[in-house]
Motif scaffolding. Structure first.
Motif, PDB file in Angstrom:
ATOM      1  N   LYS A  62       0.867  -1.179   0.188  1.00  0.00           N
ATOM      2  CA  LYS A  62      -0.048   0.011  -0.020  1.00  0.00           C
ATOM      3  C   LYS A  62       0.945   1.069   0.051  1.00  0.00           C
ATOM      4  CE  LYS A  62      -4.343   1.635   0.267  1.00  0.00           C
ATOM      5  NZ  LYS A  62      -5.133   1.380   1.658  1.00  0.00           N
ATOM      6  N   THR A  63       1.895   1.201   0.844  1.00  0.00           N
ATOM      7  CA  THR A  63       2.952   2.386   0.957  1.00  0.00           C
ATOM      8  C   THR A  63       3.485   2.408  -0.259  1.00  0.00           C
ATOM      9  OG1 THR A  63       3.080   2.133   3.341  1.00  0.00           O
ATOM     10  CG2 THR A  63       4.781   3.192   2.189  1.00  0.00           C
ATOM     11  N   LEU A  66       1.580   4.319  -2.867  1.00  0.00           N
ATOM     12  CA  LEU A  66       1.426   5.871  -2.892  1.00  0.00           C
ATOM     13  C   LEU A  66       2.683   6.342  -3.060  1.00  0.00           C
ATOM     14  CD1 LEU A  66      -0.427   5.548   0.823  1.00  0.00           C
ATOM     15  CD2 LEU A  66      -1.334   6.476  -1.540  1.00  0.00           C
ATOM     16  N   SER A  69       3.563   7.381  -6.821  1.00  0.00           N
ATOM     17  CA  SER A  69       2.791   8.386  -7.516  1.00  0.00           C
ATOM     18  C   SER A  69       3.100   9.684  -6.722  1.00  0.00           C
ATOM     19  CB  SER A  69       1.297   8.154  -7.420  1.00  0.00           C
ATOM     20  OG  SER A  69       0.921   8.032  -6.313  1.00  0.00           O
ATOM     21  N   SER A  70       4.211   9.754  -5.824  1.00  0.00           N
ATOM     22  CA  SER A  70       4.282  10.730  -5.047  1.00  0.00           C
ATOM     23  C   SER A  70       5.394  11.945  -5.661  1.00  0.00           C
ATOM     24  CB  SER A  70       4.918  10.413  -3.586  1.00  0.00           C
ATOM     25  OG  SER A  70       6.457   9.948  -3.669  1.00  0.00           O
ATOM     26  N   GLU A 282      -2.906   1.730   6.182  1.00  0.00           N
ATOM     27  CA  GLU A 282      -3.459   2.576   5.459  1.00  0.00           C
ATOM     28  C   GLU A 282      -2.320   3.268   4.489  1.00  0.00           C
ATOM     29  OE1 GLU A 282      -5.437   5.371   7.846  1.00  0.00           O
ATOM     30  OE2 GLU A 282      -6.864   4.012   8.486  1.00  0.00           O
ATOM     31  N   LYS A 284      -0.507   5.793   4.045  1.00  0.00           N
ATOM     32  CA  LYS A 284      -0.219   7.409   4.194  1.00  0.00           C
ATOM     33  C   LYS A 284       0.766   7.839   5.085  1.00  0.00           C
ATOM     34  CE  LYS A 284      -4.996   8.558   2.286  1.00  0.00           C
ATOM     35  NZ  LYS A 284      -6.244   9.360   2.376  1.00  0.00           N
ATOM     36  N   ALA A 287       4.337   6.258   4.144  1.00  0.00           N
ATOM     37  CA  ALA A 287       4.595   7.010   2.897  1.00  0.00           C
ATOM     38  C   ALA A 287       5.033   8.468   3.385  1.00  0.00           C
ATOM     39  CB  ALA A 287       3.605   7.134   1.870  1.00  0.00           C
ATOM     40  N   ARG A 288       4.421   9.287   4.065  1.00  0.00           N
ATOM     41  CA  ARG A 288       4.957  10.559   4.123  1.00  0.00           C
ATOM     42  C   ARG A 288       6.214  10.622   5.203  1.00  0.00           C
ATOM     43  NH1 ARG A 288       4.194  14.136   9.009  1.00  0.00           N
ATOM     44  NH2 ARG A 288       2.722  12.785   9.971  1.00  0.00           N
TER      45      ARG A 288
END
Length: 301
Positions: A62-63, A66, A69-70, A282, A284, A287-288
């Motif tokens: 999942k990460t 993300l 496309s970051s 999740e 997000k 990924a951040r």
């Protein structure tokens, strides 16, 4: 799905060792190699208390999606997520371990030896040397710092560390909801016997070993002289691992010269949101944290 040029390329079940069915990893190559020496690899080590069969290399997907496309996507040359042998878990409600299965009967140093073997495989295959960020979640953070610790535990503890492997430590380590001081963790949760159980399951009952394998006891000036950045990312909403673990690691690193204002051995703290596993489920928040770490590493290259 990949684009017209066949990228990103995803490879799952890649074997890095024949020791067990769990000696595999997942690799993603986002685009054709460019030769850009400022691009880094992201290498992820999952958590799960060294024994949970429901948490594996797929927990990074999942990460990874993300990040593809970051705004930092062009800075990343590749992704890898490592599986490693797990400690026994015969009482697991869905997938109890079998005593005859080498994938589910690991004891220290099996876990870290597998991680080292996986990183060596990646370095020999993709030639990125130290140009990678080692990311861990929960006990995966313990394993990530053990790569940098390069510690040998002799016959006194009946365990050894695979220092014969020519693994080049990373430029940076990102710890997410990490376990940094195992004796302190067990003491803090003294009313919850499962904490002592999973630590003993992985490392035995000798608390001196727990201390020796803990990232807070690493001597990083000697073992990791080329390390440029440590990022400690944690959520105050974590219901399983208390913030005190971060404080202990932060103090240990500061005592060895790691500092928020340094350009050479920089220490950074990121406060996340969400529960212990929510940050990767999740994706997000994980990924951040990786995006912030990638930017910080590139600013030092």
């Amino acid at each position: 799905m990949g684009g017209a040029d066949g990228y990103p390329q995803n490879h799952r079940g890649v074997r890095y060792s024949d020791d067990s069915s769990l000696n595999t990893l997942e690799v993603c190559i986002p685009r054709p190699p460019t030769g850009d020496q400022k691009q880094v690899w992201i290498v992820f080590i999952h958590g799960g208390a060294w024994l949970d069969p429901e948490i594996d290399s797929s927990s990074f997907r999942k990460t990874q999606g993300l990040l593809l496309s970051s705004h930092q996507a062009d800075s990343i040359a590749g992704f890898a997520s490592i599986n490693y042998r797990l400690s026994p878990n015969p009482s697991h409600p869905k997938d109890p371990s079998n005593p005859s299965d080498p994938a589910r009967n690991a004891k220290h140093p099996d876990h870290i030896n597998d991680v080292l073997a996986a990183i060596l495989y990646l370095q020999e295959t993709y030639r990125f040397e130290d140009r990678y960020i080692l990311v861990g979640h929960s006990c995966g953070v313990t394993l990530a710092f053990q790569v940098a610790m390069k510690r040998y535990w002799g016959s006194q503890y009946e365990s050894t560390f695979a220092l014969e492997l020519n693994v080049v430590p990373p430029l940076a380590i990102l710890g997410v909801e990490g376990l940094y001081d195992l004796p302190a963790l067990v003491k803090h949760h003294s009313s919850e016997p499962e904490y002592r159980d999973f630590v003993s399951n992985a490392f035995g009952s000798d608390e001196a070993v727990w201390a020796a394998v803990s990232p807070t006891t690493g001597e990083y000036e000697e073992s990791w002289p080329d390390g440029t950045l440590v990022v400690l990312a944690h959520s105050r909403e974590d219901e399983l691992v208390e913030w005190k673990q971060v404080d202990l690691m932060h103090c240990a690193l500061r005592s060895q010269g790691w500092d928020e204002a340094s350009n050479e051995r920089r220490l950074k703290l990121i406060e996340l949101r969400g529960k212990h596993d929510q940050v990767w489920e999740e994706g997000k928040e994980l990924a951040r944290a990786i995006e912030v770490t990638v930017e910080a590493v590139r600013n030092t290259m």
